[in-house]
Design a protein around this motif. Structure first.
Motif, PDB file in Angstrom:
ATOM      1  N   ALA A 138       0.849  -1.195   0.000  1.00 40.80           N
ATOM      2  CA  ALA A 138       0.000   0.000   0.000  1.00 40.80           C
ATOM      3  C   ALA A 138       0.882   1.240   0.000  1.00 40.80           C
ATOM      4  O   ALA A 138       2.025   1.204   0.464  1.00 40.80           O
ATOM      5  CB  ALA A 138      -0.901   0.007   1.230  1.00 40.80           C
ATOM      6  N   LEU A 156       6.128   3.365   0.510  1.00 41.01           N
ATOM      7  CA  LEU A 156       5.498   2.070   0.227  1.00 41.01           C
ATOM      8  C   LEU A 156       5.529   1.223   1.500  1.00 41.01           C
ATOM      9  O   LEU A 156       6.570   1.137   2.164  1.00 41.01           O
ATOM     10  CB  LEU A 156       6.259   1.367  -0.902  1.00 41.01           C
ATOM     11  CG  LEU A 156       5.711   0.019  -1.367  1.00 41.01           C
ATOM     12  CD1 LEU A 156       4.350   0.197  -2.047  1.00 41.01           C
ATOM     13  CD2 LEU A 156       6.677  -0.636  -2.348  1.00 41.01           C
ATOM     14  N   TRP A 157       4.423   0.586   1.801  1.00 40.97           N
ATOM     15  CA  TRP A 157       4.314  -0.224   3.016  1.00 40.97           C
ATOM     16  C   TRP A 157       3.835  -1.621   2.662  1.00 40.97           C
ATOM     17  O   TRP A 157       3.042  -1.804   1.735  1.00 40.97           O
ATOM     18  CB  TRP A 157       3.319   0.406   3.991  1.00 40.97           C
ATOM     19  CG  TRP A 157       3.859   1.605   4.708  1.00 40.97           C
ATOM     20  CD1 TRP A 157       4.097   2.832   4.168  1.00 40.97           C
ATOM     21  CD2 TRP A 157       4.244   1.685   6.088  1.00 40.97           C
ATOM     22  NE1 TRP A 157       4.607   3.673   5.114  1.00 40.97           N
ATOM     23  CE2 TRP A 157       4.700   3.005   6.312  1.00 40.97           C
ATOM     24  CE3 TRP A 157       4.249   0.783   7.155  1.00 40.97           C
ATOM     25  CZ2 TRP A 157       5.157   3.428   7.564  1.00 40.97           C
ATOM     26  CZ3 TRP A 157       4.693   1.216   8.396  1.00 40.97           C
ATOM     27  CH2 TRP A 157       5.151   2.516   8.595  1.00 40.97           C
ATOM     28  N   LEU A 212       4.970  -2.771   7.711  1.00 42.30           N
ATOM     29  CA  LEU A 212       6.396  -2.446   7.674  1.00 42.30           C
ATOM     30  C   LEU A 212       6.660  -1.492   6.518  1.00 42.30           C
ATOM     31  O   LEU A 212       6.151  -1.700   5.411  1.00 42.30           O
ATOM     32  CB  LEU A 212       7.246  -3.705   7.441  1.00 42.30           C
ATOM     33  CG  LEU A 212       7.372  -4.742   8.546  1.00 42.30           C
ATOM     34  CD1 LEU A 212       8.311  -5.840   8.100  1.00 42.30           C
ATOM     35  CD2 LEU A 212       7.908  -4.093   9.805  1.00 42.30           C
ATOM     36  N   PRO A 237       6.751  -0.595  13.888  1.00 44.89           N
ATOM     37  CA  PRO A 237       6.355   0.514  13.018  1.00 44.89           C
ATOM     38  C   PRO A 237       4.852   0.749  13.065  1.00 44.89           C
ATOM     39  O   PRO A 237       4.081  -0.188  13.288  1.00 44.89           O
ATOM     40  CB  PRO A 237       6.759   0.039  11.620  1.00 44.89           C
ATOM     41  CG  PRO A 237       7.600  -1.158  11.829  1.00 44.89           C
ATOM     42  CD  PRO A 237       7.258  -1.734  13.141  1.00 44.89           C
ATOM     43  N   THR A 288      -3.189   3.807   0.760  1.00 45.63           N
ATOM     44  CA  THR A 288      -4.008   3.397  -0.377  1.00 45.63           C
ATOM     45  C   THR A 288      -3.461   2.100  -0.937  1.00 45.63           C
ATOM     46  O   THR A 288      -2.276   2.027  -1.288  1.00 45.63           O
ATOM     47  CB  THR A 288      -3.941   4.458  -1.508  1.00 45.63           C
ATOM     48  OG1 THR A 288      -4.068   5.729  -0.903  1.00 45.63           O
ATOM     49  CG2 THR A 288      -5.022   4.233  -2.531  1.00 45.63           C
ATOM     50  N   ARG A 289      -4.292   1.124  -1.023  1.00 45.51           N
ATOM     51  CA  ARG A 289      -3.879  -0.153  -1.611  1.00 45.51           C
ATOM     52  C   ARG A 289      -3.589   0.070  -3.089  1.00 45.51           C
ATOM     53  O   ARG A 289      -4.376   0.700  -3.792  1.00 45.51           O
ATOM     54  CB  ARG A 289      -5.015  -1.175  -1.437  1.00 45.51           C
ATOM     55  CG  ARG A 289      -4.915  -2.405  -2.331  1.00 45.51           C
ATOM     56  CD  ARG A 289      -4.097  -3.487  -1.680  1.00 45.51           C
ATOM     57  NE  ARG A 289      -3.435  -4.343  -2.653  1.00 45.51           N
ATOM     58  CZ  ARG A 289      -3.945  -5.457  -3.144  1.00 45.51           C
ATOM     59  NH1 ARG A 289      -5.133  -5.861  -2.774  1.00 45.51           N
ATOM     60  NH2 ARG A 289      -3.248  -6.185  -4.012  1.00 45.51           N
ATOM     61  N   VAL A 290      -2.452  -0.433  -3.549  1.00 46.86           N
ATOM     62  CA  VAL A 290      -2.154  -0.353  -4.973  1.00 46.86           C
ATOM     63  C   VAL A 290      -3.205  -1.197  -5.703  1.00 46.86           C
ATOM     64  O   VAL A 290      -3.513  -2.322  -5.278  1.00 46.86           O
ATOM     65  CB  VAL A 290      -0.735  -0.902  -5.253  1.00 46.86           C
ATOM     66  CG1 VAL A 290      -0.426  -0.859  -6.729  1.00 46.86           C
ATOM     67  CG2 VAL A 290       0.300  -0.107  -4.462  1.00 46.86           C
TER      68      VAL A 290
END
Lengths: 457, 471
Positions: A397, A403-404, A413, B63, B70-72
């Motif tokens: 996401a 980017l996670w 993460l 973390p 936002t989900r790709v």
């Protein structure tokens, strides 16, 4: 189909010199060759030769003109590994199993130019002389005692020198704290270079190389994380230094400060843990170090249904010799036994033996609460930096430009975005392996709904 | 601060955070906050505190994901099976053999013809997807960052739901069935789009072009994009409704009508030898002046212009062909092509310029003529126009060409490295466009004689042959 043979004269003519023939003669033991193969038409022979490094060398010979290709860094052509392969073929073709030509040979064929065999000469080169058993000199006990005493003296001198170097390192760290890590960050490359040079003089080569990499590791992070990352790096150096000076200096500490034991010593070490099973090459990473060496890390995932196990093959070769082909293709699997350097959590290893795998094995499932397992390893070896972690099912996401990885159970993460290809971002991740260092995760490989993905090194 | 794994560490981490802030600016932190450092003095206390902070961060902190994530978008469903795993390394070598788009189009087209798609980890289409099989368009939309939403019909209500690629495709379809409805959509929405997308949509008016389009096209002559203006002029040129203007008269002034002394044959020739600036100007004018405008300015009509245009100057002959393709009636274009194709320099690339205006059968016929002339340039494009496995007659003609035939004779030695390079290039061109049976025949003639079976020069043939069972 009759296969072409190689005459002794042809091998002698192909060899660059007598020394190469002699060196090749020492590589004929079957145990050094986990793989010896021949193409169905007998045009090519190739194999994997276990040298002194963690990765075996990949060797191929075109039997039509004895043109050769090897992934070793030798400047001689053909190298001793290619000559050894030729000698074995000339001696016993039955030792070579038939197999389709490997992809890396096809790629080599596309680039290679035919060699001119007519210019080769056998003058001054003799295969028989090279293979003649060497006359062993009788062992003189006095000489041996002298050598042992000298070795001990050298070891003591090294220990003293390293201890002095570590004291100097701690003083340097205190200086950074007192003048401010903000100032250190502004000049981190020069400062690290300077203390690393002092540690090289103090015979702490592995530690010096680690400090040399601190600027790249810290400056690669987002601005907001840099000062915290720098203090963490320095804190870990203090822990490593104390582990050395604590009097209970384990081999794993010496390895991280001076150098790792050679492969031969590891293989005869009865305390070294061994693990057999199917292993997959999940990633390779190369870093060019300031000392002119390229450090290649090859990460392996043990495909044991009971749970994941990782291994790291570490090799070093001079940057001046140019890019070396990797012995393995990403995603390649093999069955075999790995010998691990003894440690509380063994990771670095050598391949003791390997065989082709019959059926491709499946990845194990990801581990829930994977960071807890990471924390346990760090608690026991607190000077460690990056460790591989097998994450459970999730997805990728974006949060702005960041980017996670997002697990279905809520864990998340931050990933190094530029290491993750655009296409994998649109897949569902069934499991993935990241290198985690408490600040950012480097995605190495993933089991996706589109199949296995391996990030380029 | 990120959340803490174990509540026992919360207080320690908060206290150590203060020490870290102190070190950032420089100076000694308060050692009493550390479990190991408390009670120690001087540098020893600072070092212990630093070590404690470093380890605590790694084992205790977790973390925190940002709240706005936002989900790709997931990769769209792929409508064909993916290429067999075992063939993927060979595919990667074949597709990497050339950076030319036409090469990728030929290879990808062949695969689609045989019923498989490239694995997205190995290859994805460019954003526009143009020239690649429709099955890749949703993936192209995904690459472009567009959500591929499939709709049954393009209407004013559904306009925003379509991606640019899907919208262009739907408009072409609508023009075929209801040209007025398609034009009405353009009149409503085109002005709101970026120039490049607007241009692509205006060009769809070519399908079903009719006099009712004239008012809208004339309104586009004042469009803010030069490319859209040019496209509108060309379409109006097809309709033959534009009068000569200053540009047309300037262009006509470069030419004159001459009558041959004996044959009395009339031809339109350049007045004088041109310099590069003048050539560039003619080229620019031909992009905006329509054929009917030029004909009027030269006191003739479209038919007269294409009959009388001189072929003596290769460049002018080619520029005229391009102008005709862009904005002339089919009759004028075909009349001119009949004259043009007989010229010595007319190769496959020229055929492909005109190909969108021809039927597949016509392209095959014209291609055969050109191949027999020995002009094999731009061969990979052939498959794009007539299908991805070319008819046997064309394959035979290509294989009979002396340069292709010579591939079979190349001895595999170092003295012929130039010929081998040519042979590799030729095989790269042929591999993706031959029928499987033809590819097998070519491979059998080369394998083991000219090339080792594992030589990557044979990869295009091996790949074609290995795509068995899907055709």
């Amino acid at each position: 189909m009759s296969r072409p043979s190689i005459s002794t004269q042809a091998i002698e003519a192909a060899a660059p010199d007598q020394e190469s023939l002699k060196a090749a003669g020492k590589l004929l033991s079957a145990s050094k060759w986990p793989e010896r193969l021949v193409s169905p038409d007998g045009a090519f022979i190739w194999g994997a030769c276990q040298g002194s490094g963690a990765n075996p060398y990949r060797v191929a010979v075109d039997l039509s003109d004895l043109g050769a290709k090897c992934s070793c860094p030798s400047r001689k052509f053909p190298c001793k590994h290619a000559l050894a392969l030729m000698i074995q073929w000339s001696g016993s073709q039955a030792d070579f199993a038939e197999a389709p030509v490997a992809d890396w040979i096809t790629e080599w064929l596309g680039r290679r130019r035919k060699s001119d065999a007519s210019a080769a000469s056998t003058v001054g080169k003799s295969l028989a002389a090279a293979q003649a058993p060497e006359v062993e000199k009788p062992v003189d006990p006095k000489d041996e005692a002298k050598k042992e005493a000298a070795r001990q003296k050298r070891a003591e001198a090294t220990t003293q020198s390293v201890s002095a170097g570590l004291t100097e390192l701690e003083t340097w760290i205190l200086d950074q704290l007192r003048t401010g890590l903000g100032e250190t960050l502004a000049d981190v490359t020069t400062r690290c270079r300077r203390i690393a040079a002092r540690l090289v003089d103090a015979k702490a080569a592995a530690l010096a190389a680690r400090i040399d990499m601190i600027p790249a590791r810290v400056l690669g992070l987002p601005q907001k994380d840099r000062s915290e990352a720098l203090s963490a790096e320095l804190g870990k150096l203090v822990i490593l230094s104390r582990a050395w000076n604590g009097g209970n200096c384990a081999a794993e500490v010496r390895r991280d400060i001076i150098a790792a034991e050679p492969r031969e010593a590891l293989l005869v070490d009865e305390t070294a843990p061994r693990h057999s099973g199917v292993w997959e090459i999940i990633a390779t990473r190369e870093e060019t170090r300031r000392d002119g060496l390229i450090a290649r890390s090859t990460w392996l995932l043990g495909l044991d249904p009971a749970g994941p196990r990782f291994a790291l093959l570490q090799d070093f070769f001079p940057a001046a010799t140019g890019r070396q082909g990797s012995a393995f293709a990403l995603g390649e699997q093999f069955e075999g036994e790995l010998v691990f350097y003894p440690a509380r959590h063994p990771m670095r290893a050598h391949i003791a033996d390997r065989r082709p795998v019959g059926v491709q094995a499946a990845w194990p499932e990801g581990v829930a609460h994977a960071l807890s397992s990471y924390a346990r390893q760090i608690a026991e070896q607190p000077w460690l930096q990056d460790l591989p972690v097998l994450l459970p099912a999730g997805q990728l996401a974006m949060a702005g430009e960041a980017l996670w990885w997002q697990g279905h159970s809520g864990e998340a993460l931050p990933l190094i975005a530029d290491r993750v290809s655009a296409i994998v971002r649109g897949t569902n991740l069934l499991a993935c392996v990241v290198l985690w260092n408490a600040f950012s995760a480097d995605l190495l490989a993933a089991n996706t709904d589109l199949g296995l993905y391996h990030a380029a090194g | 601060m990120p959340p803490v794994e174990d509540a026992r560490f919360t207080e320690a981490i908060t206290r150590l955070e203060a020490a870290r802030r102190r070190w950032l600016t420089g100076g000694d932190a308060d050692v009493s906050v550390g479990a190991l450092a408390a009670g120690t003095e001087g540098g020893e206390g600072q070092l212990r505190l630093l070590a404690e902070a470093a380890q605590l961060r790694q084992i205790a902190l977790r973390p925190v994901a940002p709240t706005q994530m936002t989900r790709v978008a997931p990769i769209p469903t792929l409508d064909l099976p993916l290429l067999d795993q075992a063939l993927r390394p060979m595919f990667r070598r074949v597709i990497a053999a050339s950076n030319e788009r036409a090469h990728a189009q030929a290879v990808i087209g062949l695969m689609a013809n045989r019923g498989v798609m490239a694995h997205p980890f190995d290859w994805v289409p460019p954003k526009d997807g143009a020239g690649f099989p429709e099955v890749y368009w949703p993936l192209a939309d995904w690459v472009a960052g567009q959500e591929p939403i499939v709709q049954s019909a393009l209407t004013a209500a559904s306009w925003e739901d379509f991606s640019p690629n899907a919208r262009r495709k739907a408009l072409v379809e609508l023009r075929s069935s209801d040209p007025d409805a398609a034009r009405a959509l353009l009149e409503t929405f085109a002005a709101t789009l970026a120039a490049e997308e607007r241009l692509g949509l205006v060009e769809t008016l070519l399908t079903g072009l009719n006099p009712a389009d004239q008012p809208y096209l004339e309104s586009l002559l004042t469009d803010r994009s030069g490319k859209v203006k040019t496209a509108a002029r060309r379409l109006l040129g097809r309709l033959g409704v534009l009068a000569a203007d200053d540009d047309a008269r300037e262009l006509a002034a470069f030419f004159e009508t001459r009558k041959a002394l004996l044959s009395r044959k009339v031809s339109i020739e350049l007045r004088t030898k041109l310099n590069q600036v003048q050539i560039n100007r003619i080229s620019t004018l031909l992009e905006s002046v329509t054929i009917s405008q030029l004909a009027h300015a030269l006191d003739t009509d479209e038919a007269g212009l294409v009959q009388q245009w001189s072929m003596k100057n290769d460049l002018m002959a080619e520029l005229m062909l391009r102008a005709l393709i862009a904005g002339a009636s089919d009759y004028a274009l075909r009349t001119y092509w009949e004259r043009f194709k007989g010229e010595e320099n007319t190769g496959m690339a020229m055929l492909f310029l005109i190909a969108p205006r021809l039927s597949i059968a016509e392209i095959q016929t014209e291609a055969l003529v050109i191949i027999r002339k020995g002009r094999l340039d731009a061969l990979p494009l052939l498959a794009g126009f007539i299908g991805h496995e070319i008819p046997q007659a064309l394959a035979d003609a290509i294989l009979a060409d002396p340069r292709v035939r010579d591939v079979f004779k190349v001895p595999d030695d170092d003295t012929k490295s130039h010929e081998l390079t040519l042979a590799r290039d030729t095989l790269r061109l042929l591999g993706p466009i031959l029928r499987r049976e033809t590819a097998i025949a070519v491979r059998d003639r080369l394998q083991g004689k000219v090339f080792h079976p594992a030589d990557p020069a044979l990869d295009p043939l091996h790949f074609n042959i290995a795509l068995e069972g899907h055709a």
